[in-house]
Scaffold this motif. Sequence first.
Motif, PDB file in Angstrom:
ATOM      1  N   ARG A 108      28.943 -20.372  25.663  1.00 41.41           N
ATOM      2  CA  ARG A 108      29.553 -19.149  25.163  1.00 41.41           C
ATOM      3  C   ARG A 108      30.257 -18.426  26.304  1.00 41.41           C
ATOM      4  O   ARG A 108      29.697 -18.240  27.382  1.00 41.41           O
ATOM      5  CB  ARG A 108      28.491 -18.239  24.546  1.00 41.41           C
ATOM      6  N   GLU A 135      40.157 -16.719  16.377  1.00 38.40           N
ATOM      7  CA  GLU A 135      39.712 -17.737  15.426  1.00 38.40           C
ATOM      8  C   GLU A 135      40.817 -18.760  15.174  1.00 38.40           C
ATOM      9  O   GLU A 135      41.983 -18.423  15.004  1.00 38.40           O
ATOM     10  CB  GLU A 135      39.298 -17.096  14.105  1.00 38.40           C
ATOM     11  N   VAL A 179      38.740 -23.220  20.924  1.00 38.37           N
ATOM     12  CA  VAL A 179      37.617 -22.386  20.485  1.00 38.37           C
ATOM     13  C   VAL A 179      36.872 -23.159  19.409  1.00 38.37           C
ATOM     14  O   VAL A 179      37.462 -23.595  18.414  1.00 38.37           O
ATOM     15  CB  VAL A 179      38.102 -21.030  19.944  1.00 38.37           C
ATOM     16  N   VAL A 193      33.185 -16.315  16.152  1.00 38.17           N
ATOM     17  CA  VAL A 193      33.784 -15.472  17.187  1.00 38.17           C
ATOM     18  C   VAL A 193      33.255 -14.054  17.004  1.00 38.17           C
ATOM     19  O   VAL A 193      33.210 -13.534  15.881  1.00 38.17           O
ATOM     20  CB  VAL A 193      35.323 -15.495  17.086  1.00 38.17           C
ATOM     21  N   TRP A 220      33.190 -16.135  22.385  1.00 34.99           N
ATOM     22  CA  TRP A 220      33.485 -17.359  21.639  1.00 34.99           C
ATOM     23  C   TRP A 220      32.813 -18.537  22.338  1.00 34.99           C
ATOM     24  O   TRP A 220      32.321 -18.415  23.444  1.00 34.99           O
ATOM     25  CB  TRP A 220      34.994 -17.583  21.549  1.00 34.99           C
TER      26      TRP A 220
END
Length: 291
Positions: A181, A206, A211, A217, A235
Motif C-alpha cells: 500500500r 481508480e 493501481v 482506493v 492505493w
Amino acid sequence: MEFLNPLREQLQSMWLSLVQVLPLLTIALLVVLITGILSRVFVGALLRSLARSGLRPALQSLFATLLKVTIWLVGLLIATTVVFPSLTPAKMLTALGLGSVAIGFAFKDIFENFFAGVLIMLRKAMRIGDFIQCQDLMGKVEHIALRETYLRQTDGQLLIVPNRLLFQNPVHVITDRDLRRYEIIVGIAYSEDVETARGIILQAVEGLPLVNSAQPVEVYAREFGSSSIDFTVRWWGKSAPLDRHQSRDQVVQAIKAALDKAGVEIPFPYRTLTFKAPVPVQTESSDAAPQ
C-alpha cells in the motif's frame, strides 16, 4: 672438516626420517584426494536431491555446506592420524577443547557471522530475490553465504553485508508480498468543496494500470494545513522499488490532471508579511518625463 660431521649426521637422520614417513605422506595425500572426490560426489547428489524437493535455495546451500565441511573434517582427521600415528582422534579432540576458549576469542566475529548465517538461512522470511532494508542498507538479495549476504543495490552496486548485522537488527522485507500500500498527500484550497474534490481524486486514481483494482482506493480528509485542506490518498500496487516509483508517478499525474480539468485549485504556500510601522510606498507616474 670434522666440525661438519655433526651437521652431516643430523642431515642423514632427517633424510632417513623423511624416507620412513614418505609412504605415510603418500597415503595421507591419497586420503585428501579421496576426500575431495567424495565431497564433490556427495554434495552434488545432495544438491540434486534438494532441487527436486523444492526446498529454498538458501537452505539447499546451507545443507550442502554443512555436508562438505563434515566430509573434509573427517578426511583431514584421518590423514593427520595416518601421518602421526601417535596422535589419536581423542587427543586431537582434547587439544581442540583446550584451545576452544582462545579460538573463540580470536575468531569471535567469524563465529557470530557463521551462526547468524545459519539462522538466517533457516528463516522463511527472507528469500533470494527479495528486496530488503536494514538500517540504511537496501538492496536485492542475490546470495546468502554462511558469513555474509550479497545485496544488489538499485543503482547496480554490490553490497556485502555481514550476517551478524542482518540478524541483530530489524530487517524490512519489502517484497515479502506482491502488493504494497502506498500513499501521498494532496492539498486543495480552502475555497473548494471537500466532497467534490474527494470524488475527483478517487475517480482519477481508480482504474489506473499500475493501481491494483482488487484493493480499494482510499481518500481521507487529513488535516487543515497552513494553506490547504490536505487529503491522504492510498492505493495498492506492486511491491518492487521500480514498480513503486512508476505507480506513484502515474497517480500524481492523474490527480493533477483531474483537478486542473475540474478547476479545483491546488494551492501553494501563502506568506503574509507584517511590519511594526507603516512602510512608505513610492509610486512613479506613468506620464513622468524620461530623464
